[in-house]
Design a protein around this motif. Structure first.
Motif, PDB file in Angstrom:
ATOM      1  N   UNK A 244       0.829  -1.202   0.000  1.00 37.12           N
ATOM      2  CA  UNK A 244       0.000   0.000   0.000  1.00 37.12           C
ATOM      3  C   UNK A 244       0.865   1.253   0.000  1.00 37.12           C
ATOM      4  N   UNK A 245       1.894   1.269   0.830  1.00 34.93           N
ATOM      5  CA  UNK A 245       2.755   2.439   0.937  1.00 34.93           C
ATOM      6  C   UNK A 245       3.569   2.654  -0.329  1.00 34.93           C
ATOM      7  N   UNK A 246       4.063   1.572  -0.918  1.00 35.63           N
ATOM      8  CA  UNK A 246       4.964   1.694  -2.070  1.00 35.63           C
ATOM      9  C   UNK A 246       4.227   1.899  -3.383  1.00 35.63           C
ATOM     10  N   UNK A 247       3.021   1.372  -3.494  1.00 31.56           N
ATOM     11  CA  UNK A 247       2.416   1.285  -4.830  1.00 31.56           C
ATOM     12  C   UNK A 247       1.027   1.889  -4.956  1.00 31.56           C
ATOM     13  N   UNK A 248       0.493   2.486  -3.888  1.00 33.54           N
ATOM     14  CA  UNK A 248      -0.878   2.996  -3.970  1.00 33.54           C
ATOM     15  C   UNK A 248      -1.003   4.368  -3.325  1.00 33.54           C
ATOM     16  N   UNK A 249      -2.141   4.981  -3.569  1.00 33.33           N
ATOM     17  CA  UNK A 249      -2.474   6.268  -2.951  1.00 33.33           C
ATOM     18  C   UNK A 249      -3.945   6.260  -2.545  1.00 33.33           C
ATOM     19  N   UNK A 250      -4.260   6.987  -1.460  1.00 30.56           N
ATOM     20  CA  UNK A 250      -5.645   7.187  -1.054  1.00 30.56           C
ATOM     21  C   UNK A 250      -6.181   6.177  -0.075  1.00 30.56           C
ATOM     22  N   UNK A 251      -5.335   5.280   0.423  1.00 31.46           N
ATOM     23  CA  UNK A 251      -5.821   4.209   1.288  1.00 31.46           C
ATOM     24  C   UNK A 251      -6.425   4.740   2.588  1.00 31.46           C
ATOM     25  N   UNK A 255     -10.153   3.694   3.732  1.00 29.79           N
ATOM     26  CA  UNK A 255     -10.295   2.700   4.792  1.00 29.79           C
ATOM     27  C   UNK A 255     -10.976   3.285   6.023  1.00 29.79           C
ATOM     28  N   UNK A 256     -10.812   4.578   6.235  1.00 25.94           N
ATOM     29  CA  UNK A 256     -11.464   5.217   7.369  1.00 25.94           C
ATOM     30  C   UNK A 256     -12.980   5.089   7.258  1.00 25.94           C
ATOM     31  N   UNK A 257     -13.494   5.352   6.073  1.00 26.90           N
ATOM     32  CA  UNK A 257     -14.935   5.214   5.841  1.00 26.90           C
ATOM     33  C   UNK A 257     -15.357   3.756   5.879  1.00 26.90           C
ATOM     34  N   UNK A 571       1.036   5.064  -9.379  1.00 26.38           N
ATOM     35  CA  UNK A 571       0.509   4.321  -8.244  1.00 26.38           C
ATOM     36  C   UNK A 571      -0.974   4.019  -8.424  1.00 26.38           C
ATOM     37  N   UNK A 572      -1.382   2.852  -7.911  1.00 18.76           N
ATOM     38  CA  UNK A 572      -2.787   2.488  -7.935  1.00 18.76           C
ATOM     39  C   UNK A 572      -3.578   3.375  -6.994  1.00 18.76           C
ATOM     40  N   UNK A 573      -4.825   3.611  -7.353  1.00 17.03           N
ATOM     41  CA  UNK A 573      -5.638   4.564  -6.603  1.00 17.03           C
ATOM     42  C   UNK A 573      -6.784   3.866  -5.869  1.00 17.03           C
TER      43      UNK A 573
END
Length: 922
Positions: A244-251, A255-257, A571-573
């Motif tokens: 998640x940290x290396x390859x994505x954004x917006x987590x 995840x909060x919702x 990065x994956x969104x």
């Protein structure tokens, strides 16, 4: 015997077919000399075909084929005059009203080459992006979700993931019917690898009946289910934080919702319509297994929250680091054979060729490549908005190719009215009989599946060659050729294509330019840019991206496996739901309405223009039916077999013609009804179901929300109804139910009258024999018309549904009338009918019953010591009859039918011999 390898004309699985001929001369090959089998070397199907694919050759003999251009008046016109007229109309319309006053509406049935030239013509030369496709109706929510998450319309995985998966989740997909070849592969994986199969569907479909776990969720609860899953994975420490940290954004935001939803599993379970135990069981599968594949289809896509739902699924796999890994991730099951190929060339109004958008650099690259001053500078109108613009008079000229929007779009009556009023309508078709073809000012003869040459791309990104094997008849032409001719008549340069290979080379060269300018994009055909004619002709099935000619033939390719995506950041969104996590419906359960789910029948295709005339495919469901739970029928005071109209829950006006016959279905949820989308005015007086579905769309994808709309059913009381064989007057007075059914020896018509006098008077002649008979307590009225002593028509009517074996009865037409004939006809009418169960083998319910009863009798010992083995009886029956053992799409129906007869036999034994055997169904 020589053979030609081609591709199937139906769903997005992209099966290879092998067509063999006993004639050495393919130029003059005849249907009678052809055989068709699955291509054992094609990676999509390895020789397997479904019932529709097995009967592709039967689709070649159309009742009415268009072989030359025609005016609306029916007057023939040559290609030169037709193309000049189209060119002048389009040019004059644009000159007076601007580029956006014209539009093209395309189809996933077109080849990639057709699609490419159409988009070049419209977006590059006409300067309008009003080019959309019927893929908007089935795929665009998945497309939008992948674009948001991955940066590009790319399915990351491949079919080989089926064998690598530990768990396969099918959501909103009756795969056993819609993608039978893939489903058989899934069942094989279950058997060989102990793969767990989960089916998420409100209805207990043929697919759900073969699952290890069926989640019959509340309609529209898919989004909440998967959004809650993301929260559950995070709550239980089962997300891949490194990925998640290396390859994505917006987590963090998403995840909060999601955690708010998963914090109360009891409430969430109630919201999605499951027990808390079933919800936890499903969620735990994602924690207990490493390789999970989730595949979705129309049940997800055809929704006003389809894009958000698909992103919720992708979110879970991004959080697990699944994307591009073996046996993992999200997979979109495609509806049409070239839906993906059409999107590759910019077939949707919301994209440009080679997965480009409308940014200035992308538009400039395309303009330079096509050598035009500019291309369309903004997104065009998607399908629903496009036809709204036709209805509003904003679009004044439209060219429709290979699709039937008068039937397939929602609010279809509005579509018909729009085309009636449109100043200029061009339709490219293979038959003049489709509902849409009737509105054409110019009707152009397109080449059919067996005639055209080009490429298609299936749902795992594999490009296959479509190879024509029948010489085009009359003046039928490839769609790319027709567009190019009109473009040249309009004075445009760049349409001097010699053949489909030259079109494909240009498209591949464009993809190379795009890949060079935008290296993050995954779509790449640069390795196919320099194909010679022979190399194009011999092209093997090849999965993209393909950067080098050395990679021709590659398969099993996954993308994004390195965690680098096609987004601007690479990065994956993670995508948050826009507003609500529940489906929007008007249903409140307080009035006499149902949530109508429109879908497919097992043996038919789209609006039946290709399959409706094939007798073996029509036999299983000869009439339009609407399926409801028996308790719902009782609450509506409607009985099994009744004829009904369907109306909007807000607008109670209904058609004067019956639309569907009611069928009891224990597998339907209480509040739901199911009706096939295939029916149209071409086959049924009541037209089709889409005339009563409104035009609500997903706000992101603009895909219509066909599923679960609130409608009201109104019974139609028939004074007489039945079947007519032989001569028939479709315009007879008093007909309010009429469905044509193709038989192996002709056509019969299912008819109904609200006025008994009109029913008795219909077709009565001076030379008629009439009589009445009782069959199983039902009063049947028989009329036999004669001409010169031979039977010209037979009519069998009753106050309730008439159930007859139509093929044997149709065989009486043309026979001489004598006492022996009357006796035989009477015996056949009294014999009743047995429903077809397996389209591949022609096996019906009665044959299954006979074989099951024979197996039962062999196993029974009257001393009560013998155990009865249903599984053994089922296996022997299927081995003997072959039913459910070919394409497999009917396997659950075969098993259910056999179980019913086994239980009947068991009940009899228990009644006669109460101390007899216990049943073993293991």
């Amino acid at each position: 015997m020589s053979a030609i390898q081609s591709s199937c004309a139906y769903c997005g699985v992209g099966c290879g077919v092998s067509v063999a001929s006993t004639q050495a001369d393919w130029e003059n090959v005849d249907r009678a000399n052809l055989t068709l089998t699955g291509d054992i070397n094609h990676p999509a199907n390895h020789g397997h075909l479904c019932a529709k694919g097995e009967r592709l050759l039967d689709s070649l003999t159309q009742p009415n084929v268009l072989r030359y251009p025609m005016m609306r008046s029916g007057k023939p016109i040559n290609w030169d005059d037709a193309s000049s007229l189209i060119a002048d109309k389009f040019a004059n319309t644009i000159a007076e009203f601007g580029p956006d006053s014209v539009a093209l509406y395309l189809s996933g049935q077109l080849l990639t080459e057709d699609y490419y030239v159409a988009n070049k013509f419209a977006k590059g030369y006409l300067k309008t992006a009003n080019v959309d496709t019927n893929s908007r109706l089935c795929m665009s929510s998945a497309v939008s979700a992948m674009q948001r998450a991955f940066g590009e319309d790319v399915v990351p995985g491949c079919y080989d993931d089926i064998e690598h998966a530990e768990v396969i989740v099918l959501i909103g997909a009756n795969t056993a019917w819609t993608h039978p070849v893939l489903f058989q592969r899934i069942l094989a994986a279950k058997k060989a690898n102990n793969t767990r199969l989960v089916v998420i569907d409100p209805v207990t479909t043929a697919t759900a009946k073969q699952a290890d776990l069926h989640l019959a969720i509340t309609p529209g609860a898919d989004l909440a289910l998967f959004h809650g899953l993301l929260g559950y994975l995070a709550d239980n420490g089962h997300v891949n934080h490194g990925y998640i940290k290396a390859h994505t954004e917006g987590f963090d935001t998403v995840v909060s919702h999601a955690k708010q939803l998963s914090s109360g599993l009891t409430d969430l379970a109630q919201q999605v319509g499951l027990t808390e135990q079933a919800l936890k069981q499903f969620y735990q599968l994602f924690i207990q297994h490493k390789a999970i594949l989730t595949a979705s289809c129309q049940g997800v896509n055809q929704s006003v929250i389809g894009t958000d739902t698909t992103n919720a699924i992708i979110n879970c796999h991004l959080a697990l680091g699944h994307i591009g890994q073996a046996g993992c991730g999200f997979f979109s099951l495609t509806g049409q054979p070239n839906a993906m190929g059409g999107r590759e060339v910019g077939g949707l109004a919301t994209q440009l060729a080679c997965h480009m958008g409308f940014s200035q650099p992308e538009r400039e690259l395309l303009a330079n490549f096509w050598q035009v001053d500019m291309v369309a500078d903004t997104k065009g109108l998607a399908a629903v908005d496009m036809f709204d613009a036709v209805a509003d008079g904003k679009i004044k000229a439209i060219w429709i190719m290979g699709t039937n929007p008068v039937v397939s779009l929602p609010n279809s009556q509005k579509i018909a009215k729009a085309l009636t009023d449109c100043p200029f309508v061009v339709v490219s078709e293979i038959s003049p009989d489709s509902d849409t073809a009737k509105y054409a000012d110019i009707l152009l003869p397109a080449q059919g599946w067996s005639e055209k040459c080009g490429t298609v791309t299936n749902s795992e990104r594999t490009i296959s060659r479509q190879r024509g094997f029948i010489t085009p008849k009359g003046q039928s032409k490839a769609d790319w050729w027709a567009i190019s001719l009109v473009a040249q008549k309009m004075g445009f340069q760049g349409f001097e294509f010699d053949n489909s290979a030259s079109v494909f080379r240009e498209f591949s060269a464009l993809s190379a330019k795009v890949k060079q300018a935008f290296p993050n994009k995954m779509f790449d055909l640069s390795g196919l840019t320099n194909l010679s004619q022979q190399e194009y002709d011999n092209l093997l099935p090849t999965q993209w991206p393909i950067a080098s000619a050395e990679l021709i033939g590659q398969q099993g390719l996954r993308v994004f496996s390195d965690g680098v995506f096609a987004t601007s950041s690479g990065k994956g969104q993670f995508i948050s739901p826009a507003k609500s996590v529940t489906q929007v419906t008007d249903y409140d359960g307080k009035h006499a309405s149902v949530l109508l789910n429109s879908g497919r029948s097992r043996d038919q295709w789209h609006t039946m223009t290709r399959t409706g005339h094939i007798a073996s495919l029509r036999a299983s469901i000869p009439e339009p039916v609407i399926q409801l739970h028996p308790n719902k029928l009782a609450s509506l005071s409607i009985a099994d077999g009744d004829l009904v109209t369907i109306g909007s829950a807000t607008d109670k006006a209904s058609s004067p013609f019956a639309l569907a016959r009611v069928a009891v279905d224990q597998d339907m949820p209480f509040e739901m009804a199911m009706m096939s989308m295939h029916w149209s005015e071409q086959f049924s007086l009541g037209k089709g179901v889409n005339q009563y579905l409104d035009s609500r769309v997903d706000p992101v994808s603009q895909q219509p929300g066909f599923k679960c709309q609130d409608v009201v059913l109104q019974p139609v009381i028939m004074a007489l109804q039945g079947v007519v064989f032989g001569l028939h007057d479709p315009a007879a007075k008093g007909l309010c139910w009429q469905v044509a059914q193709t038989l192996t020896t002709g056509i019969c018509h299912h008819v109904g009258f609200t006025d008994a006098d009109k029913g008795f008077a219909y077709q009565a002649t001076a030379h008629s024999l009439t009589w009445s008979t009782n069959v199983n307590g039902q009063r049947l009225h028989v009329q036999c018309n004669m001409e010169k002593g031979f039977v010209s028509a037979i009519k069998v009517l009753s106050q309730s549904r008439v159930n007859l074996a139509v093929e044997p009865l149709n065989a009486f037409i043309g026979k001489p009338v004598d006492n022996a004939f009357i006796k035989q006809l009477h015996q056949q009418i009294n014999a009743g009918n047995s429903p077809l169960i397996c389209a591949c083998t022609g096996v019906n319910d009665a044959q299954i019953a006979d074989e099951i009863n024979a197996q039962f009798d062999q196993q029974v010992f009257h001393d009560g010591k013998q155990h009865l083995h249903f599984a053994k009886a089922l296996d022997v029956m299927q081995s003997t009859l072959g039913c459910g053992r070919q394409c497999g799409s009917c396997n659950s129906e075969v098993k259910q039918c056999a179980q019913n007869h086994w239980q009947q036999a068991l009940s009899y034994i228990e009644l006669e011999y109460p101390n007899a055997a216990k049943e073993d169904v293991a």
